[in-house]
Design a protein around this motif. Structure first.
Motif, mmCIF file in Angstrom:
data_model
loop_
_atom_site.group_PDB
_atom_site.id
_atom_site.type_symbol
_atom_site.label_atom_id
_atom_site.label_comp_id
_atom_site.label_asym_id
_atom_site.label_seq_id
_atom_site.Cartn_x
_atom_site.Cartn_y
_atom_site.Cartn_z
ATOM 1 N N ASN A 149 8.848 -9.682 -1.069
ATOM 2 C CA ASN A 149 9.300 -10.022 -2.416
ATOM 3 C C ASN A 149 9.133 -8.787 -3.294
ATOM 4 N N LEU A 150 10.236 -8.161 -3.654
ATOM 5 C CA LEU A 150 10.182 -6.955 -4.465
ATOM 6 C C LEU A 150 10.470 -7.229 -5.939
ATOM 7 N N GLN A 151 10.364 -8.483 -6.330
ATOM 8 C CA GLN A 151 10.491 -8.853 -7.741
ATOM 9 C C GLN A 151 9.297 -9.729 -8.136
ATOM 10 N N PRO A 152 8.085 -9.182 -8.074
ATOM 11 C CA PRO A 152 6.886 -9.976 -8.385
ATOM 12 C C PRO A 152 6.857 -10.391 -9.846
ATOM 13 N N TYR A 153 6.249 -11.513 -10.115
ATOM 14 C CA TYR A 153 6.191 -12.077 -11.467
ATOM 15 C C TYR A 153 5.098 -11.369 -12.269
ATOM 16 N N ARG A 154 5.479 -10.773 -13.401
ATOM 17 C CA ARG A 154 4.546 -10.131 -14.327
ATOM 18 C C ARG A 154 3.609 -9.175 -13.596
ATOM 19 N N LEU A 155 4.196 -8.211 -12.943
ATOM 20 C CA LEU A 155 3.431 -7.279 -12.120
ATOM 21 C C LEU A 155 2.382 -6.531 -12.944
ATOM 22 N N GLU A 156 2.766 -6.006 -14.122
ATOM 23 C CA GLU A 156 1.816 -5.234 -14.917
ATOM 24 C C GLU A 156 0.603 -6.073 -15.302
ATOM 25 N N GLN A 157 0.850 -7.354 -15.652
ATOM 26 C CA GLN A 157 -0.272 -8.211 -16.029
ATOM 27 C C GLN A 157 -1.208 -8.461 -14.836
ATOM 28 N N GLN A 158 -0.626 -8.583 -13.648
ATOM 29 C CA GLN A 158 -1.471 -8.773 -12.462
ATOM 30 C C GLN A 158 -2.371 -7.564 -12.241
ATOM 31 N N LEU B 139 -4.287 8.051 -14.173
ATOM 32 C CA LEU B 139 -4.650 7.254 -13.007
ATOM 33 C C LEU B 139 -3.387 6.788 -12.303
ATOM 34 N N LYS B 140 -3.534 6.480 -11.050
ATOM 35 C CA LYS B 140 -2.404 5.965 -10.278
ATOM 36 C C LYS B 140 -2.777 4.595 -9.736
ATOM 37 N N ALA B 141 -2.139 3.575 -10.306
ATOM 38 C CA ALA B 141 -2.363 2.211 -9.833
ATOM 39 C C ALA B 141 -1.225 1.832 -8.890
ATOM 40 N N SER B 142 -1.491 0.890 -8.017
ATOM 41 C CA SER B 142 -0.440 0.429 -7.095
ATOM 42 C C SER B 142 -0.666 -1.036 -6.747
ATOM 43 N N TRP B 143 0.442 -1.691 -6.457
ATOM 44 C CA TRP B 143 0.421 -3.115 -6.090
ATOM 45 C C TRP B 143 1.191 -3.274 -4.785
ATOM 46 N N ASP B 144 0.546 -3.929 -3.819
ATOM 47 C CA ASP B 144 1.103 -4.042 -2.473
ATOM 48 C C ASP B 144 1.803 -5.392 -2.307
#
Length: 345
Positions: A86-95, A302-307
């Motif tokens: 799923n490459l359209q996660p819901y509210r990614l920045e908030q997560q 900083l470098k943040a990432s979400w998998d």
């Protein structure tokens, strides 16, 4: 119907950037990149009279052995893509903001996410434990080569249908640890497991050897005692005891040899061999991040990432010690750091 050997020849030829042509059932012309002229092969011995220049390809013949060996070498390294995500996660920045802890009075400002393919490499090793008996085991270690971290969630992907030899999306590749460096990290992890297993096997074999040695010592002690009795009787009768003394010396040598052999067999020697490497390229979202606060001096980006594979935020790399962390602290003397840095002071 195409036989398994025919399918192998077709697959191998295509994998080796060659071409094949089935001129009649079970008779092929193949051309590999290193050849100047096509080679005629047949799987049917009865076709040889009609094709005298053809070579028979069947089990037990050197040509097939060479092809199988070459295919095995080519199969030791492979790379695939996994895009069933799923490459359209819901509210990614908030997560991401929810998963990361920042110093009190500051906020984490995130740039829009950008997707990149991250290389994950699985190394399979063959461990051999050599002693009186030989046992073998296959051990694996997987690394996220962007962060250089060991991971444990890739094995289920190997049985899924979402793997492909081509990428689906035009995302760039994220920076990756060189394969040789990743290999050393994976090998270091596997070696620890091998040492534990080798020590366990050695303790077990040594306990067995101790019991065998005790039994052997009792046996030779009984034999020696019997010889002493016979020597005493022979001396009492005035008979020669030289043959019995020779037998006693031979018995002592045999006892020492047998016990030394048991001790030697109790040892365990481990060998480790790399068997296969698979690199999986998996999309991941990266977000540039800055800490903002009224009393906060300039801090590094900083470098943040979400998998999307695990649907979790990755740990940040601590700006001070580079170790993974989900929490950041700030102190003017130390700057931005993680709880592990603070505990080490």
């Amino acid at each position: 119907m195409t036989t398994l050997l025919e399918q192998f020849l077709r697959d191998y030829t295509e994998a080796a950037d060659g071409v094949w042509d089935e001129i009649e059932p079970q008779v092929y012309d193949v051309l590999w990149s290193e050849q100047e002229a096509p080679l005629r092969l047949t799987f049917d011995p009865e076709a040889l009279p009609e094709h005298p220049t053809a070579q028979l390809l069947t089990f037990g013949l050197p040509l097939l052995d060479d092809l199988l060996a070459a295919a095995h070498v080519r199969g030791q390294m492979a790379q695939v893509y996994y895009d069933a995500l799923n490459l359209q996660p819901y509210r990614l920045e908030q997560q991401v903001q929810r998963d990361l802890s920042v110093p009190a009075g500051t906020t984490l400002e995130l740039a829009p996410p950008r997707a990149s393919y991250v290389a994950h490499t699985i190394f399979w090793f063959e461990a051999s434990y050599l002693g009186d008996e030989k046992t073998q085991a296959i051990l694996s270690a997987a690394l996220d080569r962007h962060y250089g971290r060991l991971v444990r969630h890739l094995d289920p992907l190997l049985s899924e249908e979402g793997l492909s030899e081509e990428r689906r999306w035009p995302f760039p590749d994220a920076t990756a640890l060189p394969l040789t460096d990743a290999y050393h990290l994976a090998r270091e992890r596997v070696v620890r497991s091998v040492i534990v297993e080798a020590n366990s096997q050695q303790r077990f074999r040594q306990s067995q050897a101790t019991r065998e040695i005790a039994r052997m010592e009792r046996y030779f002690a009984d034999m020696a005692e019997e010889l002493k009795e016979r020597m005493a009787k022979a001396q009492a009768k005035g008979e020669a005891i030289a043959p019995l003394q020779q037998r006693q010396a031979a018995l002592e040598r045999e006892a020492a040899t047998r016990i030394d052999e048991l001790r030697r067999k109790a040892g365990v020697r481990a060998q480790l061999r790399l068997r296969n490497i698979l690199t999986l390229h998996i999309p991941r979202f990266f977000l540039r991040a800055h800490l903002q606060g009224p009393k906060l001096p300039s801090t590094p980006e900083l470098k943040a990432s979400w998998d999307p594979l695990t649907e979790k935020t990755d740990a940040l790399a601590c700006p001070r010690c580079t170790q993974p962390t989900y929490a950041l602290l700030f102190e003017r003397r130390m700057g931005l750091h993680c709880p592990a840095c603070e505990a080490a002071v």
